[in-house]
Write a protein that holds these residues in place. Structure first.
Motif, PDB file in Angstrom:
ATOM      1  N   ILE A 169     -37.382   5.584  -7.733  1.00 17.04           N
ATOM      2  CA  ILE A 169     -37.691   4.334  -8.447  1.00 17.04           C
ATOM      3  C   ILE A 169     -38.976   3.751  -7.863  1.00 17.04           C
ATOM      4  CG2 ILE A 169     -36.933   1.966  -8.901  1.00 17.04           C
ATOM      5  CD1 ILE A 169     -34.106   2.936  -8.995  1.00 17.04           C
ATOM      6  N   PRO A 170     -40.027   3.610  -8.659  1.00 17.95           N
ATOM      7  CA  PRO A 170     -41.285   3.057  -8.132  1.00 17.95           C
ATOM      8  C   PRO A 170     -41.119   1.602  -7.715  1.00 17.95           C
ATOM      9  CG  PRO A 170     -41.367   3.266 -10.526  1.00 17.95           C
ATOM     10  CD  PRO A 170     -40.107   3.939 -10.088  1.00 17.95           C
ATOM     11  N   HIS A 171     -41.705   1.258  -6.595  1.00 19.68           N
ATOM     12  CA  HIS A 171     -41.543  -0.106  -6.092  1.00 19.68           C
ATOM     13  C   HIS A 171     -42.625  -0.384  -5.054  1.00 19.68           C
ATOM     14  CE1 HIS A 171     -39.624   2.356  -3.009  1.00 19.68           C
ATOM     15  NE2 HIS A 171     -39.906   1.362  -2.157  1.00 19.68           N
ATOM     16  N   LEU A 172     -42.750  -1.637  -4.702  1.00 17.79           N
ATOM     17  CA  LEU A 172     -43.635  -2.064  -3.616  1.00 17.79           C
ATOM     18  C   LEU A 172     -42.904  -3.150  -2.839  1.00 17.79           C
ATOM     19  CD1 LEU A 172     -46.384  -2.157  -2.133  1.00 17.79           C
ATOM     20  CD2 LEU A 172     -47.089  -3.908  -3.794  1.00 17.79           C
ATOM     21  N   ARG A 173     -42.761  -2.926  -1.548  1.00 10.78           N
ATOM     22  CA  ARG A 173     -42.069  -3.931  -0.728  1.00 10.78           C
ATOM     23  C   ARG A 173     -43.078  -4.782   0.020  1.00 10.78           C
ATOM     24  NH1 ARG A 173     -40.398  -4.840   4.460  1.00 10.78           N
ATOM     25  NH2 ARG A 173     -41.398  -2.916   5.178  1.00 10.78           N
ATOM     26  N   GLN A 174     -42.887  -6.073  -0.044  1.00  9.36           N
ATOM     27  CA  GLN A 174     -43.680  -7.019   0.742  1.00  9.36           C
ATOM     28  C   GLN A 174     -42.705  -7.926   1.489  1.00  9.36           C
ATOM     29  OE1 GLN A 174     -46.212  -8.711  -2.395  1.00  9.36           O
ATOM     30  NE2 GLN A 174     -47.971  -7.783  -1.356  1.00  9.36           N
ATOM     31  N   GLY A 244     -30.047  -1.557 -11.387  1.00  9.73           N
ATOM     32  CA  GLY A 244     -29.659  -2.209 -12.635  1.00  9.73           C
ATOM     33  C   GLY A 244     -30.848  -2.848 -13.323  1.00  9.73           C
ATOM     34  N   ALA A 245     -31.725  -3.481 -12.524  1.00  7.33           N
ATOM     35  CA  ALA A 245     -32.902  -4.135 -13.108  1.00  7.33           C
ATOM     36  C   ALA A 245     -33.871  -3.106 -13.678  1.00  7.33           C
ATOM     37  CB  ALA A 245     -33.599  -4.985 -12.045  1.00  7.33           C
ATOM     38  N   TYR A 246     -34.025  -1.976 -12.981  1.00  2.00           N
ATOM     39  CA  TYR A 246     -34.992  -0.954 -13.419  1.00  2.00           C
ATOM     40  C   TYR A 246     -34.417  -0.088 -14.545  1.00  2.00           C
ATOM     41  CZ  TYR A 246     -37.981   3.189 -13.243  1.00  2.00           C
ATOM     42  OH  TYR A 246     -38.815   4.232 -13.571  1.00  2.00           O
ATOM     43  N   GLY A 247     -33.159   0.305 -14.399  1.00  2.79           N
ATOM     44  CA  GLY A 247     -32.582   1.262 -15.349  1.00  2.79           C
ATOM     45  C   GLY A 247     -31.977   0.619 -16.570  1.00  2.79           C
ATOM     46  N   ILE A 248     -31.546  -0.632 -16.478  1.00  2.57           N
ATOM     47  CA  ILE A 248     -30.887  -1.283 -17.626  1.00  2.57           C
ATOM     48  C   ILE A 248     -31.743  -2.471 -18.086  1.00  2.57           C
ATOM     49  CG2 ILE A 248     -28.753  -2.329 -18.487  1.00  2.57           C
ATOM     50  CD1 ILE A 248     -27.263  -0.876 -16.235  1.00  2.57           C
ATOM     51  N   SER A 249     -31.608  -3.568 -17.389  1.00  2.11           N
ATOM     52  CA  SER A 249     -32.426  -4.740 -17.721  1.00  2.11           C
ATOM     53  C   SER A 249     -32.309  -5.759 -16.597  1.00  2.11           C
ATOM     54  CB  SER A 249     -31.990  -5.381 -19.051  1.00  2.11           C
ATOM     55  OG  SER A 249     -30.741  -6.014 -18.887  1.00  2.11           O
ATOM     56  N   ARG A 250     -33.296  -6.583 -16.467  1.00  5.14           N
ATOM     57  CA  ARG A 250     -33.249  -7.619 -15.431  1.00  5.14           C
ATOM     58  C   ARG A 250     -32.146  -8.630 -15.719  1.00  5.14           C
ATOM     59  NH1 ARG A 250     -38.942 -10.459 -15.683  1.00  5.14           N
ATOM     60  NH2 ARG A 250     -39.581  -8.269 -15.648  1.00  5.14           N
ATOM     61  N   GLU A 251     -31.798  -8.797 -17.007  1.00  2.34           N
ATOM     62  CA  GLU A 251     -30.717  -9.735 -17.343  1.00  2.34           C
ATOM     63  C   GLU A 251     -29.383  -9.248 -16.769  1.00  2.34           C
ATOM     64  OE1 GLU A 251     -32.946  -8.631 -19.522  1.00  2.34           O
ATOM     65  OE2 GLU A 251     -34.079 -10.492 -19.831  1.00  2.34           O
ATOM     66  N   VAL A 252     -29.172  -7.934 -16.855  1.00  4.50           N
ATOM     67  CA  VAL A 252     -27.934  -7.375 -16.299  1.00  4.50           C
ATOM     68  C   VAL A 252     -27.920  -7.538 -14.778  1.00  4.50           C
ATOM     69  CG1 VAL A 252     -26.635  -5.241 -15.917  1.00  4.50           C
ATOM     70  CG2 VAL A 252     -27.588  -5.730 -18.167  1.00  4.50           C
ATOM     71  N   ALA A 253     -29.079  -7.279 -14.137  1.00  7.94           N
ATOM     72  CA  ALA A 253     -29.170  -7.390 -12.681  1.00  7.94           C
ATOM     73  C   ALA A 253     -28.919  -8.822 -12.216  1.00  7.94           C
ATOM     74  CB  ALA A 253     -30.540  -6.911 -12.210  1.00  7.94           C
ATOM     75  N   GLU A 254     -29.496  -9.771 -12.965  1.00  9.38           N
ATOM     76  CA  GLU A 254     -29.370 -11.171 -12.539  1.00  9.38           C
ATOM     77  C   GLU A 254     -28.082 -11.813 -13.048  1.00  9.38           C
ATOM     78  OE1 GLU A 254     -32.900 -12.940 -14.037  1.00  9.38           O
ATOM     79  OE2 GLU A 254     -34.212 -12.001 -12.540  1.00  9.38           O
ATOM     80  N   GLY A 255     -27.429 -11.162 -13.999  1.00  9.41           N
ATOM     81  CA  GLY A 255     -26.195 -11.719 -14.541  1.00  9.41           C
ATOM     82  C   GLY A 255     -24.962 -11.035 -14.004  1.00  9.41           C
ATOM     83  N   THR A 256     -24.548  -9.972 -14.685  1.00 17.38           N
ATOM     84  CA  THR A 256     -23.284  -9.313 -14.339  1.00 17.38           C
ATOM     85  C   THR A 256     -23.275  -8.792 -12.914  1.00 17.38           C
ATOM     86  OG1 THR A 256     -23.080  -8.628 -16.659  1.00 17.38           O
ATOM     87  CG2 THR A 256     -21.673  -7.520 -15.044  1.00 17.38           C
ATOM     88  N   ILE A 257     -24.328  -8.044 -12.539  1.00 17.77           N
ATOM     89  CA  ILE A 257     -24.339  -7.447 -11.196  1.00 17.77           C
ATOM     90  C   ILE A 257     -24.377  -8.522 -10.119  1.00 17.77           C
ATOM     91  CG2 ILE A 257     -25.686  -6.004  -9.616  1.00 17.77           C
ATOM     92  CD1 ILE A 257     -26.542  -4.323 -11.968  1.00 17.77           C
TER      93      ILE A 257
END
Length: 294
Positions: A169-174, A244-257
């Motif tokens: 999963i591509p990402h950048l950590r700060q 969840g945010a990358y593979g499904i949607s940010r709404e799922v990540a911030e909601g259900t998950i």
């Protein structure tokens, strides 16, 4: 020739019920403001909401030993007076310095000291864990809490970023923020540091170690394992949220998950602790009683 190990023990008649009631009344009046503030912390601070369960579990730990306790003659140990004096000094110093942690710990030490003085060391040896377990209802000082929070945030974000890299999963950590594609940033905030679950899981790990292990080193190992397991569970939660945010949607990540995150951490940690507990008992006889056996 008298036994030197029993030189500090004097046999005395059991205290009358009115004496026990008077002692209880004095303790309640003395600590009523302390206990009410403690209950308020449990109610208002999610980190310590498990405190409501600690007292009834401690009572249960004593109750399950009732048959054993009935067979132990009451004695009086002068070491109990030492503990009582220490508790009262802590109470005075903590009250004078407005140091809630010291005053709250003095409450547990006072209960331990009174029991030791009135009932003796043999009885206290059977129920010592109930007193120790009471310490988990006391919030740690905030200076310690906040000192541990940011390092845990960095550890969680750093390891989770490594896991996301491994699975592609591509990402950048700060720092404690993980940036994902589509301008989505996942911040490992204070509440997500894992310290909240760690405090609760330490209590759970101590109880599980006491009830399931019959050797001290195994109980200590299981209890110590609570720390890395809680950290791993929090990293697992961060990874699940990012996936969840990358593979499904940010709404799922911030909601259900996000709503299920506490349950995810607790179940992951509980399963790991149960597996480790079973592994530590591998090869032992099923009839061998655990350390907390009645």
């Amino acid at each position: 020739m008298p036994n030197s190990s029993a030189s500090h023990i004097d046999n005395k008649p059991a205290p009358a019920w009115w004496q026990i009631g008077l002692i209880a009344l004095v303790i309640v009046l003395m600590y009523l403001p302390v206990l009410s503030n403690l209950a308020r912390d449990w109610y208002t601070d999610d980190n310590y909401s498990h405190g409501f369960l600690i007292l009834p579990i401690s009572f249960w730990l004593v109750w399950r030993k009732r048959e054993t306790l009935r067979s132990i003659p009451l004695e009086s140990s002068k070491w109990g007076l030492v503990a009582i004096i220490g508790a009262l000094l802590m109470y005075l110093l903590g009250t004078a310095g407005m140091e809630y942690f010291t005053v709250r710990v003095s409450f547990v030490l006072l209960l331990f000291g009174i029991t030791l003085y009135l009932a003796g060391a043999r009885l206290v040896r059977e129920i010592w864990f109930a007193f120790f377990f009471l310490l988990f209802m006391i919030p740690v000082p905030y200076v310690i809490y906040y000192s541990a929070t940011f390092p845990l945030q960095l550890i969680g974000s750093k390891v989770a970023a490594g896991v996301l890299g491994v699975i592609g999963i591509p990402h950048l950590r700060q720092g404690n923020v993980i940036h994902l594609p589509d301008n989505y940033s996942l911040e490992v905030a204070e509440a997500c540091s894992g310290l909240r679950s760690l405090v609760t899981l330490l209590a759970l790990g101590a109880l599980l170690a006491y009830l399931t292990q019959n050797k001290l080193w195994k109980a200590l190992l299981l209890f110590a394992a609570t720390v890395p397991i809680a950290i791993a569970a929090n990293i697992f939660r961060i990874c699940v949220t990012a996936i969840g945010a990358y593979g499904i949607s940010r709404e799922v990540a911030e909601g259900t998950i996000h709503e299920l995150s506490g349950t995810i951490v607790f179940m992951f940690s509980l399963i790991c602790l149960l597996i480790l507990s079973s592994l530590l008992r591998t090869g032992e006889s099923k009839d061998a009683p655990p350390g907390g056996g009645s």
